[in-house]
Structures are given as structure tokens and as C-alpha cells.
Design a protein around this motif. Structure first.
Motif, PDB file in Angstrom:
ATOM      1  N   ASN A  15      -2.171   1.947   6.864  1.00 15.52           N
ATOM      2  CA  ASN A  15      -1.835   2.832   7.961  1.00 15.52           C
ATOM      3  C   ASN A  15      -2.419   4.154   8.103  1.00 15.52           C
ATOM      4  O   ASN A  15      -1.281   5.066   8.020  1.00 15.52           O
ATOM      5  N   ALA A  17      -5.038   5.759   9.603  1.00 13.05           N
ATOM      6  CA  ALA A  17      -6.003   6.079  10.466  1.00 13.05           C
ATOM      7  C   ALA A  17      -6.060   7.421  10.686  1.00 13.05           C
ATOM      8  O   ALA A  17      -7.376   8.004  11.096  1.00 13.05           O
ATOM      9  N   ARG A  18      -4.905   8.240  10.734  1.00 10.95           N
ATOM     10  CA  ARG A  18      -4.800   9.531  11.106  1.00 10.95           C
ATOM     11  C   ARG A  18      -5.539  10.646   9.823  1.00 10.95           C
ATOM     12  O   ARG A  18      -5.656  11.626  10.292  1.00 10.95           O
ATOM     13  N   ASP A  41      -8.758  -2.087   3.735  1.00 11.85           N
ATOM     14  CA  ASP A  41      -7.566  -1.997   4.527  1.00 11.85           C
ATOM     15  C   ASP A  41      -6.439  -2.938   4.077  1.00 11.85           C
ATOM     16  O   ASP A  41      -6.681  -4.266   4.327  1.00 11.85           O
ATOM     17  N   SER A  44      -3.129  -2.957   7.291  1.00 12.80           N
ATOM     18  CA  SER A  44      -2.757  -1.864   8.147  1.00 12.80           C
ATOM     19  C   SER A  44      -2.254  -2.450   9.653  1.00 12.80           C
ATOM     20  O   SER A  44      -2.897  -3.486   9.894  1.00 12.80           O
ATOM     21  N   SER A  45      -1.492  -1.799  10.340  1.00  9.78           N
ATOM     22  CA  SER A  45      -1.236  -2.433  11.828  1.00  9.78           C
ATOM     23  C   SER A  45      -1.580  -1.182  12.722  1.00  9.78           C
ATOM     24  O   SER A  45      -1.088  -1.148  13.921  1.00  9.78           O
ATOM     25  N   ASP A  46      -2.192  -0.154  12.327  1.00 15.22           N
ATOM     26  CA  ASP A  46      -2.498   0.915  13.262  1.00 15.22           C
ATOM     27  C   ASP A  46      -4.102   0.944  13.597  1.00 15.22           C
ATOM     28  O   ASP A  46      -4.632  -0.365  13.649  1.00 15.22           O
ATOM     29  N   ASP A  47      -4.724   1.998  14.138  1.00 18.37           N
ATOM     30  CA  ASP A  47      -5.982   2.137  14.454  1.00 18.37           C
ATOM     31  C   ASP A  47      -7.171   2.244  13.535  1.00 18.37           C
ATOM     32  O   ASP A  47      -8.162   2.648  13.743  1.00 18.37           O
ATOM     33  N   THR A  48      -6.690   1.816  12.156  1.00 22.97           N
ATOM     34  CA  THR A  48      -7.763   2.101  11.170  1.00 22.97           C
ATOM     35  C   THR A  48      -9.004   1.512  11.280  1.00 22.97           C
ATOM     36  O   THR A  48     -10.085   1.930  11.048  1.00 22.97           O
ATOM     37  N   LYS A  49      -8.992   0.073  11.723  1.00 23.90           N
ATOM     38  CA  LYS A  49     -10.475  -0.619  12.039  1.00 23.90           C
ATOM     39  C   LYS A  49     -11.199   0.188  12.828  1.00 23.90           C
ATOM     40  O   LYS A  49     -12.282   0.168  12.732  1.00 23.90           O
ATOM     41  N   ASN A  50     -10.715   0.523  14.132  1.00 13.86           N
ATOM     42  CA  ASN A  50     -11.602   1.290  15.264  1.00 13.86           C
ATOM     43  C   ASN A  50     -11.827   2.638  14.698  1.00 13.86           C
ATOM     44  O   ASN A  50     -13.284   3.004  15.068  1.00 13.86           O
ATOM     45  N   VAL A  51     -11.117   3.281  13.854  1.00 13.91           N
ATOM     46  CA  VAL A  51     -11.680   4.460  13.359  1.00 13.91           C
ATOM     47  C   VAL A  51     -12.788   4.655  12.487  1.00 13.91           C
ATOM     48  O   VAL A  51     -13.785   5.060  12.574  1.00 13.91           O
TER      49      VAL A  51
END
Length: 306
Positions: A15, A17-18, A41, A44-51
Motif C-alpha cells: 500500500n 502507491a503514493r 507487491d 496491496s489493496s491500493d493503486d500500486t499495480k497501476n502506478v
């Protein structure tokens, strides 16, 4: 073994991504280019993959992304070693950054070790600063300084966050049973102390390699969490005490702390006191365990109250 890259920069991420951009931007600026970036990863449940996909589309170097269910950093390091295509494995956390010359300094320092001696070394490690460019921890007594985790920490009392790589093949050589899974936090120090016990040295240097972003988050090893992480604590302290060195007595506070934690974690895991004491190889360690017992009993009582 033939390696595709000299270095695998490995980033465990959960988590984050930021903050991953810090790692990416600093890798884009490296003066050394024989490396890959491996991101694991850890559920993670955030936007890590897209980042990460965005990084891949604009990167000048190889990026590999691997997703797994959450296992914590210890197991993620082992997975990284298994997946790495680089001879040397450099762990760089998901919220930190390195300086443009970091990989170049690390690799050139590695090459500075005579080739006929290099097999006796596990890697190279340097210093960190925080986000305000203040040195984190202590410098080494000299630069270069050839030592190992046990000697540098216990005998020389060197503290604080450090940054460096290890030979990938040495991390791959470790094997742990299923009891190490789903059993709380496992200290990474089991690996670094394990390398020291096997006789491998690290070349330490006083070059600043990494910017380490310090936060005020709760430590994983607070009293409140000691019970949940007793297994990992017991494994680490057992390894430390079973491999007693005379220089442990130069850092008696650290020695006593490890002895206390060994007893308390052992009690939490339902080991009998007699077994904990007489399973130790060295008489001096047994004596220390007996002497520290009143303090360990008090600490154990506090842990049970949490």
C-alpha cells in the motif's frame, strides 16, 4: 551462474502507491545502468499495480512487478532472491530514494575487494540520511571497514539504518520451515546474522547511499505486539545466543536485552525455563539467563497485561 544483470534493486511494497515515485525517480537518475528493478507487491489493496504500469511505460530500465498475498518483509526478501536476475540484491524500501551515484559506488566498492577474496564477502553496505539530510545512526570506524553484522553491531556498537546489497546466491541458500509462515513478524536480522555465522564479511563504507524517510509510526516490536511476534523474536535471540562471541561482553546491555527477550518469547511459546537455559551451548550464556531472570519475569508480566 550467469546473471543477466549486475544488480537487482528490490522493492517490497505494501500500500505504498503514493511513495513509490521516490524510488522510481532516483533509479531514473542512476549513473550505473546494469540493473533491473524488481517490485514485489505484498498484498496491496491500493493503486500500486497501476502506478507501476505507468513507470514501466516510461522507464529507461527493466522493471518487473510481482504480486503476492501478504507475507511480510522477511519472506518477501527470500522471494526476491528467488526471482532476481541480478548477481547482487539491493533492497530499497518503497518510500525511500537513493542518490545518482549510489549503485555505481556500491558496485565499484564490490570490485575493490580482491577477486581471490570476494567469495568470503556477502556484500557492501553504506550509510543513510533522513529526509532532512541528517545522518541516521553512526559511521563505521574506518572506510572501508570489513566486518559482519554481529561484530559491527555488538563489538563496535554501530547503530542506525544502513543501506547495501548482498550476493543473491547467498540469500537463495537460506531455507526455513513452514513454521516461519503466518507466525508474526520475523526479523530480517536472522538472515544477516546467519551470514555472519557462516563466516561471510561485509565491506562497510562511509559513503551516504540512501535517503531514509523516517516516520513516527509505531514500532513492530512494541510491548503490545511482543506476544504476537514471539516466534520471530525467539528464533532471532536463539541464533544470537547460541553463537556467543567473547565480544558480547563488551556490549553487556545489548547482550542482556537479547537474553531477556529470549526468555520472555520462549515462555510465551510455552517452553520450560529449564529447557531454555540448558539448551544453550555456552556456560556464560546460561549464567546470564539465570541472572537476568527477575527482569525477564517482570517484563513477561507486563507483556501478558497488554
Amino acid at each position: 551462474m550467469m546473471w543477466k544483470y549486475k544488480i537487482t534493486v528490490f522493492t517490497p511494497s505494501y500500500n505504498r502507491a503514493r511513495t513509490l515515485f521516490r524510488v522510481f525517480n532516483s533509479l531514473q537518475c542512476q549513473t550505473f545502468d546494469d540493473f533491473e528493478w524488481l517490485i514485489i507487491d505484498d498484498g496491496s489493496s491500493d493503486d500500486t499495480k497501476n502506478v507501476v504500469e505507468g513507470f514501466i511505460s516510461s522507464s529507461t530500465f527493466t522493471i518487473r512487478y510481482y504480486f503476492q498475498e501478504n507475507t511480510h518483509k522477511f519472506h518477501t526478501i527470500l522471494k526476491a532472491a528467488a526471482l532476481a536476475n541480478g548477481e547482487l540484491l539491493y533492497t530499497l524500501d518503497s518510500d525511500d530514494e537513493i542518490f545518482p551515484s549510489t549503485l555505481n559506488i556500491l558496485y565499484n566498492t564490490w570490485l575493490s575487494i580482491p577477486e581471490n577474496s570476494r567469495s568470503k564477502f556477502s556484500g557492501v553496505t553504506g550509510l543513510c540520511v533522513d529526509q532532512n539530510n541528517k545522518l541516521v545512526g553512526m559511521k563505521f570506524p574506518s572506510s572501508p571497514f570489513d566486518s559482519d553484522t554481529l561484530e559491527s553491531t555488538v563489538k563496535y556498537g554501530i547503530k542506525g539504518e544502513k543501506s547495501g546489497f548482498q550476493r543473491t546466491e547467498l540469500i537463495r541458500a537460506f531455507s526455513f520451515g513452514d513454521e516461519f509462515k503466518n507466525n508474526g513478524y520475523i526479523p530480517e536480522g536472522i538472515l544477516w546474522v546467519g551470514l555472519a555465522i557462516k563466516g561471510y564479511k561485509t565491506r562497510y563504507i562511509n559513503d551516504i547511499l540512501r535517503k531514509y524517510y523516517v516516520d513516527d509510526g509505531e514500532s513492530i516490536m512494541t510491548t503490545a505486539k511482543f506476544k504476537d511476534n514471539a516466534f520471530g523474536t525467539f528464533q532471532y535471540t536463539s541464533l544470537f545466543l547460541q553463537n556467543f562471541k567473547a565480544y558480547y561482553l563488551k556490549n553487556i546491555r545489548l547482550f542482556l536485552g537479547q537474553a531477556r527477550n529470549y526468555l520472555v518469547s520462549g515462555w510465551i511459546l510455552n517452553y520450560r525455563t529449564k529447557s531454555l537455559i540448558f539448551s544453550q551451548n555456552y556456560l556464560i550464556v546460561r549464567i546470564i539467563l539465570i541472572l537476568i531472570m527477575p527482569l525477564a519475569i517482570f517484563f513477561h508480566f507486563n507483556v501478558k497485561l497488554k
